[in-house]
Design a protein around this motif. Structure first.
Motif, mmCIF file in Angstrom:
data_model
loop_
_atom_site.group_PDB
_atom_site.id
_atom_site.type_symbol
_atom_site.label_atom_id
_atom_site.label_comp_id
_atom_site.label_asym_id
_atom_site.label_seq_id
_atom_site.Cartn_x
_atom_site.Cartn_y
_atom_site.Cartn_z
ATOM 1 N N VAL A 50 0.835 -1.196 0.000
ATOM 2 C CA VAL A 50 0.000 0.000 0.000
ATOM 3 C C VAL A 50 0.871 1.247 0.000
ATOM 4 C CG1 VAL A 50 -1.806 1.240 1.204
ATOM 5 C CG2 VAL A 50 -1.839 -1.240 1.169
ATOM 6 N N ALA A 51 1.921 1.245 0.824
ATOM 7 C CA ALA A 51 2.762 2.438 0.940
ATOM 8 C C ALA A 51 3.526 2.707 -0.355
ATOM 9 C CB ALA A 51 3.719 2.282 2.112
ATOM 10 N N MET A 128 2.832 7.380 6.550
ATOM 11 C CA MET A 128 3.489 7.142 5.264
ATOM 12 C C MET A 128 4.984 7.380 5.357
ATOM 13 S SD MET A 128 2.933 6.015 2.429
ATOM 14 C CE MET A 128 2.254 6.196 0.829
ATOM 15 N N ALA A 131 6.437 4.445 7.129
ATOM 16 C CA ALA A 131 6.336 3.239 6.299
ATOM 17 C C ALA A 131 7.395 3.275 5.197
ATOM 18 C CB ALA A 131 4.944 3.125 5.693
ATOM 19 N N LEU A 132 7.604 4.452 4.611
ATOM 20 C CA LEU A 132 8.611 4.540 3.546
ATOM 21 C C LEU A 132 10.033 4.465 4.110
ATOM 22 C CD1 LEU A 132 6.997 7.109 1.087
ATOM 23 C CD2 LEU A 132 7.207 4.644 0.820
ATOM 24 N N MET A 134 10.744 2.314 6.317
ATOM 25 C CA MET A 134 10.910 0.859 6.308
ATOM 26 C C MET A 134 11.059 0.349 4.885
ATOM 27 S SD MET A 134 8.553 -1.155 8.949
ATOM 28 C CE MET A 134 6.945 -0.803 8.282
ATOM 29 N N GLY A 135 10.596 1.146 3.916
ATOM 30 C CA GLY A 135 10.543 0.665 2.535
ATOM 31 C C GLY A 135 9.450 -0.370 2.376
ATOM 32 N N CYS A 137 5.040 -1.267 3.700
ATOM 33 C CA CYS A 137 3.926 -1.235 4.631
ATOM 34 C C CYS A 137 3.879 -2.628 5.260
ATOM 35 C CB CYS A 137 2.625 -0.918 3.905
ATOM 36 S SG CYS A 137 2.106 -2.227 2.795
ATOM 37 N N PRO A 138 2.995 -2.878 6.234
ATOM 38 C CA PRO A 138 2.962 -4.224 6.834
ATOM 39 C C PRO A 138 2.800 -5.342 5.804
ATOM 40 C CG PRO A 138 1.642 -2.715 8.125
ATOM 41 C CD PRO A 138 2.104 -1.946 6.929
ATOM 42 N N TYR A 139 2.235 -5.018 4.624
ATOM 43 C CA TYR A 139 2.006 -6.068 3.626
ATOM 44 C C TYR A 139 3.280 -6.439 2.897
ATOM 45 C CZ TYR A 139 -2.645 -5.442 4.984
ATOM 46 O OH TYR A 139 -3.753 -5.398 5.772
ATOM 47 N N ARG A 140 4.019 -5.407 2.433
ATOM 48 C CA ARG A 140 5.271 -5.736 1.761
ATOM 49 C C ARG A 140 6.249 -6.347 2.767
ATOM 50 N NH1 ARG A 140 9.966 -2.600 -0.900
ATOM 51 N NH2 ARG A 140 10.805 -4.295 -2.152
ATOM 52 N N LEU A 141 6.115 -5.934 4.028
ATOM 53 C CA LEU A 141 6.941 -6.525 5.084
ATOM 54 C C LEU A 141 6.736 -8.041 5.104
ATOM 55 C CD1 LEU A 141 8.760 -5.211 7.235
ATOM 56 C CD2 LEU A 141 6.865 -5.363 8.821
ATOM 57 N N TYR B 57 -2.898 -12.568 8.515
ATOM 58 C CA TYR B 57 -1.558 -12.014 8.292
ATOM 59 C C TYR B 57 -0.517 -13.133 8.231
ATOM 60 C CZ TYR B 57 2.233 -8.600 8.544
ATOM 61 O OH TYR B 57 3.331 -7.832 8.265
ATOM 62 N N LEU B 60 -0.703 -14.802 4.996
ATOM 63 C CA LEU B 60 -0.046 -14.012 3.958
ATOM 64 C C LEU B 60 1.447 -14.331 3.881
ATOM 65 C CD1 LEU B 60 0.369 -11.651 1.974
ATOM 66 C CD2 LEU B 60 0.199 -10.097 3.889
ATOM 67 N N GLY B 97 14.653 -1.179 -0.416
ATOM 68 C CA GLY B 97 13.728 -0.244 0.211
ATOM 69 C C GLY B 97 14.001 1.101 -0.429
ATOM 70 N N ALA B 98 13.297 2.131 0.004
ATOM 71 C CA ALA B 98 13.470 3.416 -0.669
ATOM 72 C C ALA B 98 14.809 4.099 -0.391
ATOM 73 C CB ALA B 98 12.301 4.326 -0.371
ATOM 74 N N LEU B 109 16.462 2.000 10.171
ATOM 75 C CA LEU B 109 15.241 2.581 9.595
ATOM 76 C C LEU B 109 14.055 1.636 9.758
ATOM 77 C CD1 LEU B 109 16.497 4.248 6.297
ATOM 78 C CD2 LEU B 109 15.685 5.383 8.361
ATOM 79 N N VAL B 117 4.998 2.973 12.758
ATOM 80 C CA VAL B 117 3.883 2.452 11.957
ATOM 81 C C VAL B 117 2.928 1.685 12.871
ATOM 82 C CG1 VAL B 117 3.316 0.662 10.264
ATOM 83 C CG2 VAL B 117 4.973 2.416 9.684
ATOM 84 N N PHE B 156 8.081 12.712 1.803
ATOM 85 C CA PHE B 156 9.198 11.798 2.050
ATOM 86 C C PHE B 156 10.150 11.741 0.863
ATOM 87 C CE2 PHE B 156 11.342 7.721 1.990
ATOM 88 C CZ PHE B 156 11.850 7.660 3.275
#
Lengths: 177, 173
Positions: A50-51, A128, A131-132, A134-135, A137-141, B57, B60, B97-98, B109, B117, B156
């Motif tokens: 999502v993020a 956000m 979350a960014l 972390m790179g 959101c809980p889903y991509r995690l 979860y 998933l 990651g970003a 991070l 979060v 960001f």
């Protein structure tokens, strides 16, 4: 006949209401998207987030409106470079959820007061940003952990600690009232 | 098969918006019907020992592992770094990651990001997917949250990410 169809719909719906199925489907779909479309560019475990997907979409919109050059993940950047659109997951989620909510008569406008809007707006911005950081959101995690990224395990532990702190804060506030 | 991929790059880039919007529709529908929420799952378990959402979860994570594994056997080129932590010297290397910082930086991070979060998600009633779904159910507070998320993403990438990379590079992480 009409009752037959609605009965059938109800039958399927009881399964759709199980979160376990939702989780399994997200995992499968994310892996499928990577298997099919990884040639479009990375990063790995990017099937659903999502993020990050929101960031790609809003940065694309900002770039096309203002001519700026904000970061998109290669997956989206290559798609844009080829003349199409970046990831549209977020729009899909909004439309899909709206469709289900309307069909099952669960759409209800719920308003808040100005203070709650301010809290949610600032909350969204901060959410956000972190979350960014972390790179993910809980889903991509979750996807990254399934992919074997041990760094994401730190993120999950931190997330659990965060939820614990959040519950404590919420309880303190309830006691205060 | 082109270069080991199922779909060549030229076609794949055209499919990106279509494939992701279909994925979104499916997840949005399931999310609305089941009330799927990652942070909510952890919260419900801690508060009430309720496992309904938590199972989602966990499913998933397991499903991602199983299907990445299956697809890595079918199209190895598309799943290049599956469990590469098992390869020598790659134990804690993140898969993207970003902010582009070193391993220790990424872990720091991750920890900072994860904690906040978790806190914000718990206090405001749900993870980002839940907020999107609640927006579609007509919740105006969630709509503002989502707008905030979009603003946060621009803030960001435009301001904070370069600053974080600079700061972490300066202290050698």
């Amino acid at each position: 006949m009409v009752t037959d169809i609605s009965e059938k719909r109800k039958g399927v719906d009881t399964y759709l209401k199980i979160p376990l199925l939702g989780g399994a489907v997200i995992g499968f779909a994310a892996a499928l998207i990577q298997a099919l479309l990884f040639a479009a560019g990375g990063p790995q475990a990017y099937g659903f987030c999502v993020a990050c997907h929101s960031r790609d979409l809003i940065n694309y919109v900002t770039n096309s409106l203002t001519g700026s050059n904000l970061f998109l993940a290669p997956f989206s950047a290559n798609a844009v470079a080829a003349g199409t659109l970046p990831v549209l997951t977020i729009i899909g989620v909004l439309v899909g959820a709206a469709g289900a909510a309307v069909l099952y008569k669960e759409f209800r406008v719920k308003k808040g007061d100005a203070k709650s809007y301010a809290v949610y707006g600032i909350g969204g911005i901060l959410f956000m940003i972190f979350a960014l950081c972390m790179g993910a959101c809980p889903y991509r995690l979750a996807l990254r952990i399934g992919y074997g990224d041990l760094v994401a395990v730190f993120g999950l532990i931190a997330l659990i600690v965060g939820v614990f702190i959040g519950i404590k804060i919420a309880m303190k506030r309830m006691e205060g009232k | 098969m082109v270069d080991g991929f199922l779909i060549p790059k030229e076609t794949a880039v055209l499919l990106v918006p279509i494939a992701t919007i279909i994925l979104g529709l499916v997840i949005g529908w399931l999310g609305q019907r089941s009330g799927f929420c990652s942070i909510g799952g952890i919260r419900d378990y801690m508060l009430f020992r309720q496992t309904r959402l938590l199972k989602g979860y966990i499913a998933l994570i397991i499903s991602a592992f199983v299907f990445y594994f299956i697809f890595s056997l079918i199209v190895p080129a598309a799943i290049p770094k599956f469990f590469w932590c098992l390869q020598e010297g790659q134990l804690f290397t993140a898969i993207g990651g970003a902010p582009a910082v070193g391993t220790v930086g990424v872990i720091i991070l991750m920890i900072i990001g994860g904690i906040f979060v978790g806190i914000i998600g718990t206090l405001l009633g749900g993870c980002p997917l839940r907020q999107l779904v609640m927006t579609s159910e007509g919740n105006m507070k969630s709509l503002i949250f989502v707008v905030g998320m979009l603003a946060g993403a621009v803030i960001f990438t435009a301001l904070l990410s370069p600053w974080i990379v600079q700061a972490f590079t300066a202290i050698g992480l």
